[in-house]
Scaffold this motif. Structure first.
Motif, mmCIF file in Angstrom:
data_model
loop_
_atom_site.group_PDB
_atom_site.id
_atom_site.type_symbol
_atom_site.label_atom_id
_atom_site.label_comp_id
_atom_site.label_asym_id
_atom_site.label_seq_id
_atom_site.Cartn_x
_atom_site.Cartn_y
_atom_site.Cartn_z
ATOM 1 N N ALA A 44 0.831 -1.202 0.000
ATOM 2 C CA ALA A 44 0.000 0.000 0.000
ATOM 3 C C ALA A 44 0.865 1.252 0.000
ATOM 4 O O ALA A 44 1.921 1.291 0.636
ATOM 5 N N VAL A 45 0.409 2.259 -0.716
ATOM 6 C CA VAL A 45 1.051 3.570 -0.706
ATOM 7 C C VAL A 45 0.058 4.542 -0.072
ATOM 8 O O VAL A 45 -1.028 4.776 -0.609
ATOM 9 N N LEU A 46 0.425 5.059 1.093
ATOM 10 C CA LEU A 46 -0.432 5.985 1.838
ATOM 11 C C LEU A 46 -0.071 7.411 1.466
ATOM 12 O O LEU A 46 1.094 7.731 1.239
ATOM 13 N N VAL A 52 3.716 5.324 9.578
ATOM 14 C CA VAL A 52 2.566 4.428 9.455
ATOM 15 C C VAL A 52 1.592 4.740 10.589
ATOM 16 O O VAL A 52 1.921 4.571 11.757
ATOM 17 N N PRO A 53 0.394 5.216 10.269
ATOM 18 C CA PRO A 53 -0.581 5.581 11.295
ATOM 19 C C PRO A 53 -1.016 4.375 12.143
ATOM 20 O O PRO A 53 -1.055 3.244 11.643
ATOM 21 N N PRO A 54 -1.375 4.615 13.396
ATOM 22 C CA PRO A 54 -1.847 3.531 14.261
ATOM 23 C C PRO A 54 -3.048 2.780 13.687
ATOM 24 O O PRO A 54 -3.169 1.573 13.881
ATOM 25 N N THR A 55 -3.920 3.453 12.947
ATOM 26 C CA THR A 55 -5.076 2.764 12.366
ATOM 27 C C THR A 55 -4.646 1.715 11.339
ATOM 28 O O THR A 55 -5.270 0.663 11.223
ATOM 29 N N LEU A 57 -1.666 0.135 11.414
ATOM 30 C CA LEU A 57 -1.070 -0.943 12.205
ATOM 31 C C LEU A 57 -2.159 -1.819 12.826
ATOM 32 O O LEU A 57 -2.033 -3.042 12.874
ATOM 33 N N ARG A 58 -3.235 -1.196 13.275
ATOM 34 C CA ARG A 58 -4.350 -1.944 13.868
ATOM 35 C C ARG A 58 -4.970 -2.891 12.848
ATOM 36 O O ARG A 58 -5.223 -4.062 13.145
ATOM 37 N N GLU A 59 -5.237 -2.406 11.649
ATOM 38 C CA GLU A 59 -5.846 -3.246 10.613
ATOM 39 C C GLU A 59 -4.928 -4.409 10.242
ATOM 40 O O GLU A 59 -5.398 -5.530 10.031
ATOM 41 N N LEU A 60 -3.627 -4.153 10.161
ATOM 42 C CA LEU A 60 -2.680 -5.225 9.848
ATOM 43 C C LEU A 60 -2.648 -6.256 10.976
ATOM 44 O O LEU A 60 -2.602 -7.463 10.723
ATOM 45 N N ALA A 61 -2.697 -5.780 12.219
ATOM 46 C CA ALA A 61 -2.689 -6.687 13.367
ATOM 47 C C ALA A 61 -3.976 -7.515 13.405
ATOM 48 O O ALA A 61 -3.939 -8.724 13.676
ATOM 49 N N LEU A 62 -5.128 -6.889 13.140
ATOM 50 C CA LEU A 62 -6.391 -7.617 13.134
ATOM 51 C C LEU A 62 -6.407 -8.721 12.075
ATOM 52 O O LEU A 62 -7.027 -9.768 12.262
ATOM 53 N N ALA A 63 -5.714 -8.481 10.973
ATOM 54 C CA ALA A 63 -5.634 -9.471 9.899
ATOM 55 C C ALA A 63 -4.502 -10.469 10.135
ATOM 56 O O ALA A 63 -4.299 -11.374 9.322
ATOM 57 N N ASP A 64 -3.755 -10.278 11.234
ATOM 58 C CA ASP A 64 -2.624 -11.143 11.574
ATOM 59 C C ASP A 64 -1.574 -11.151 10.465
ATOM 60 O O ASP A 64 -1.070 -12.199 10.064
ATOM 61 N N LEU A 65 -1.263 -9.950 9.957
ATOM 62 C CA LEU A 65 -0.240 -9.797 8.928
ATOM 63 C C LEU A 65 1.062 -9.307 9.552
ATOM 64 O O LEU A 65 1.046 -8.656 10.594
ATOM 65 N N THR A 66 2.164 -9.605 8.887
ATOM 66 C CA THR A 66 3.481 -9.181 9.345
ATOM 67 C C THR A 66 3.913 -7.950 8.561
ATOM 68 O O THR A 66 3.987 -7.985 7.325
ATOM 69 N N LEU A 67 4.199 -6.862 9.260
ATOM 70 C CA LEU A 67 4.666 -5.628 8.632
ATOM 71 C C LEU A 67 6.116 -5.804 8.217
ATOM 72 O O LEU A 67 6.951 -6.249 9.011
ATOM 73 N N ARG A 68 6.434 -5.480 6.983
ATOM 74 C CA ARG A 68 7.802 -5.568 6.458
ATOM 75 C C ARG A 68 8.387 -4.162 6.368
ATOM 76 O O ARG A 68 7.723 -3.244 5.900
ATOM 77 N N PRO A 69 9.638 -3.985 6.813
ATOM 78 C CA PRO A 69 10.252 -2.654 6.742
ATOM 79 C C PRO A 69 10.352 -2.173 5.291
ATOM 80 O O PRO A 69 10.841 -2.895 4.429
ATOM 81 N N VAL A 80 4.254 -2.484 3.426
ATOM 82 C CA VAL A 80 4.214 -3.855 2.901
ATOM 83 C C VAL A 80 3.979 -4.790 4.081
ATOM 84 O O VAL A 80 4.645 -4.679 5.104
ATOM 85 N N ALA A 81 3.025 -5.703 3.915
ATOM 86 C CA ALA A 81 2.723 -6.692 4.960
ATOM 87 C C ALA A 81 2.455 -8.031 4.292
ATOM 88 O O ALA A 81 1.959 -8.092 3.168
ATOM 89 N N THR A 82 2.812 -9.104 5.017
ATOM 90 C CA THR A 82 2.622 -10.449 4.472
ATOM 91 C C THR A 82 1.799 -11.311 5.411
ATOM 92 O O THR A 82 1.762 -11.078 6.612
#
Length: 83
Positions: A44-46, A52-55, A57-69, A80-82
């Motif tokens: 995603a390009v914000l 990266v806004p907390p919202t 990060l929250r959506e990525l965490a809820l989907a159980d995705l791993t944030l990539r640097p 980028v998240a996987t």
């Protein structure tokens, strides 16, 4: 390599949530066969954000995705998240 329907669904669900949550220039989902991470990938390009806004990060965490640097590019935050 993980190519399950559940992983794809989690990535696509997170992509929809991000579209509804923050201003984005682009959001792509990539299957493991085309991803450098060998996993279902959300890219995603914000716009109009510093970091990266907390919202997001929250959506990525809820989907159980791993944030990539990923560094920001051309004044936009790149996320980028996987699965």
């Amino acid at each position: 390599m993980s190519c399950t329907v559940e992983d794809r669904d989690r990535v696509e669900r997170a992509a929809r949530a991000l579209r509804d949550t923050v201003p984005t220039a682009q959001i792509d989902t990539t299957p493991p066969t085309k991803s450098q991470y060998d996993d279902w990938t959300l890219d995603a390009v914000l716009v109009d954000t510093e970091g990266v806004p907390p919202t997001v990060l929250r959506e990525l965490a809820l989907a159980d995705l791993t944030l990539r640097p990923t560094p920001s590019q051309a004044g936009h935050q790149h996320v980028v998240a996987t699965a």
